[in-house]
Write a protein that holds these residues in place. Sequence first.
Motif, PDB file in Angstrom:
ATOM      1  N   UNK A 110       0.831  -1.197   0.000  1.00 32.68           N
ATOM      2  CA  UNK A 110       0.000   0.000   0.000  1.00 32.68           C
ATOM      3  C   UNK A 110       0.871   1.254   0.000  1.00 32.68           C
ATOM      4  N   UNK A 111       1.898   1.271   0.832  1.00 31.28           N
ATOM      5  CA  UNK A 111       2.808   2.422   0.888  1.00 31.28           C
ATOM      6  C   UNK A 111       3.536   2.586  -0.448  1.00 31.28           C
ATOM      7  N   UNK A 112       3.937   1.477  -1.053  1.00 32.00           N
ATOM      8  CA  UNK A 112       4.590   1.560  -2.365  1.00 32.00           C
ATOM      9  C   UNK A 112       3.644   2.169  -3.394  1.00 32.00           C
ATOM     10  N   UNK A 113       2.365   1.774  -3.336  1.00 34.09           N
ATOM     11  CA  UNK A 113       1.370   2.336  -4.255  1.00 34.09           C
ATOM     12  C   UNK A 113       1.194   3.829  -4.034  1.00 34.09           C
ATOM     13  N   UNK A 114       1.152   4.248  -2.781  1.00 33.40           N
ATOM     14  CA  UNK A 114       1.023   5.675  -2.467  1.00 33.40           C
ATOM     15  C   UNK A 114       2.248   6.432  -2.953  1.00 33.40           C
ATOM     16  N   UNK A 115       3.418   5.838  -2.785  1.00 32.51           N
ATOM     17  CA  UNK A 115       4.661   6.471  -3.240  1.00 32.51           C
ATOM     18  C   UNK A 115       4.629   6.667  -4.762  1.00 32.51           C
ATOM     19  N   UNK A 116       4.156   5.662  -5.490  1.00 30.69           N
ATOM     20  CA  UNK A 116       4.057   5.769  -6.952  1.00 30.69           C
ATOM     21  C   UNK A 116       3.076   6.881  -7.322  1.00 30.69           C
ATOM     22  N   UNK A 117       1.915   6.914  -6.626  1.00 30.98           N
ATOM     23  CA  UNK A 117       0.923   7.959  -6.895  1.00 30.98           C
ATOM     24  C   UNK A 117       1.508   9.347  -6.645  1.00 30.98           C
ATOM     25  N   UNK A 118       2.241   9.491  -5.537  1.00 31.19           N
ATOM     26  CA  UNK A 118       2.852  10.791  -5.225  1.00 31.19           C
ATOM     27  C   UNK A 118       3.890  11.184  -6.263  1.00 31.19           C
ATOM     28  N   UNK A 119       4.665  10.225  -6.734  1.00 30.75           N
ATOM     29  CA  UNK A 119       5.676  10.507  -7.761  1.00 30.75           C
ATOM     30  C   UNK A 119       4.996  10.964  -9.047  1.00 30.75           C
ATOM     31  N   UNK A 120       3.932  10.262  -9.440  1.00 31.78           N
ATOM     32  CA  UNK A 120       3.201  10.638 -10.655  1.00 31.78           C
ATOM     33  C   UNK A 120       2.559  12.016 -10.501  1.00 31.78           C
ATOM     34  N   UNK A 121       2.026  12.277  -9.309  1.00 33.21           N
ATOM     35  CA  UNK A 121       1.426  13.590  -9.061  1.00 33.21           C
ATOM     36  C   UNK A 121       2.479  14.694  -9.149  1.00 33.21           C
ATOM     37  N   UNK A 122       3.649  14.445  -8.581  1.00 28.69           N
ATOM     38  CA  UNK A 122       4.732  15.439  -8.656  1.00 28.69           C
ATOM     39  C   UNK A 122       5.156  15.676 -10.087  1.00 28.69           C
ATOM     40  N   UNK A 123       5.240  14.594 -10.881  1.00 23.07           N
ATOM     41  CA  UNK A 123       5.604  14.750 -12.291  1.00 23.07           C
ATOM     42  C   UNK A 123       4.553  15.575 -13.034  1.00 23.07           C
ATOM     43  N   UNK A 124       3.283  15.335 -12.741  1.00 22.17           N
ATOM     44  CA  UNK A 124       2.201  16.094 -13.367  1.00 22.17           C
ATOM     45  C   UNK A 124       2.281  17.565 -12.977  1.00 22.17           C
ATOM     46  N   UNK A 125       2.522  17.824 -11.678  1.00 18.20           N
ATOM     47  CA  UNK A 125       2.646  19.209 -11.213  1.00 18.20           C
ATOM     48  C   UNK A 125       3.828  19.884 -11.893  1.00 18.20           C
ATOM     49  N   UNK A 126       4.934  19.185 -11.998  1.00 21.20           N
ATOM     50  CA  UNK A 126       6.109  19.756 -12.666  1.00 21.20           C
ATOM     51  C   UNK A 126       5.810  20.073 -14.132  1.00 21.20           C
ATOM     52  N   UNK A 127       5.129  19.159 -14.813  1.00 20.57           N
ATOM     53  CA  UNK A 127       4.775  19.375 -16.223  1.00 20.57           C
ATOM     54  C   UNK A 127       3.848  20.577 -16.361  1.00 20.57           C
ATOM     55  N   UNK A 128       2.813  20.619 -15.507  1.00 21.68           N
ATOM     56  CA  UNK A 128       1.867  21.726 -15.587  1.00 21.68           C
ATOM     57  C   UNK A 128       2.520  23.057 -15.235  1.00 21.68           C
ATOM     58  N   UNK A 129       3.439  23.027 -14.288  1.00 18.79           N
ATOM     59  CA  UNK A 129       4.156  24.257 -13.920  1.00 18.79           C
ATOM     60  C   UNK A 129       4.990  24.757 -15.086  1.00 18.79           C
ATOM     61  N   UNK A 130       5.660  23.828 -15.787  1.00 17.95           N
ATOM     62  CA  UNK A 130       6.473  24.247 -16.935  1.00 17.95           C
ATOM     63  C   UNK A 130       5.572  24.781 -18.054  1.00 17.95           C
ATOM     64  N   UNK A 131       4.425  24.162 -18.286  1.00 19.32           N
ATOM     65  CA  UNK A 131       3.487  24.635 -19.315  1.00 19.32           C
ATOM     66  C   UNK A 131       2.945  26.009 -18.938  1.00 19.32           C
ATOM     67  N   UNK A 132       2.636  26.180 -17.654  1.00 17.56           N
ATOM     68  CA  UNK A 132       2.145  27.473 -17.185  1.00 17.56           C
ATOM     69  C   UNK A 132       3.197  28.558 -17.433  1.00 17.56           C
TER      70      UNK A 132
END
Length: 111
Positions: free
Chosen positions: A73-95
């Motif tokens: 479960x923790x590994x799954x949460x870690x993957x979700x957080x990593x993907x969320x951070x990547x999305x935030x980074x992508x959106x920040x660069x697009x912004x």
Amino acid sequence: MEKSELNEILNALKLHSEHIDKKMDVMKTDLEKRIGSLEGRMGSLEGRMGSLEGRMDSLDTKMDVRFDRLEKKVDGIRVDLTETQETVNFLSSKYAQHEKKLQTLINQQSQ
């Protein structure tokens, strides 16, 4: 006379010896009973200890399973957080890119 006195002494010693033998037999019987009782109690304790060991092994197995689930479960949460951070980074660069384009357009219109 001496012979009869010696016979009486020997007879008294014999009676005393028999009396001591009886007491020793009683003590032996009592000791054997106590030892038997202690052996019975030890057997009972060994059985209870075996039961407790079995329960502890069962709990250990259950805890291992639960820790494995928690780890997944923790590994799954870690993957979700990593993907969320990547999305935030992508959106920040697009912004930032869009903001830069807007500034460029505003500057071109001002001139």
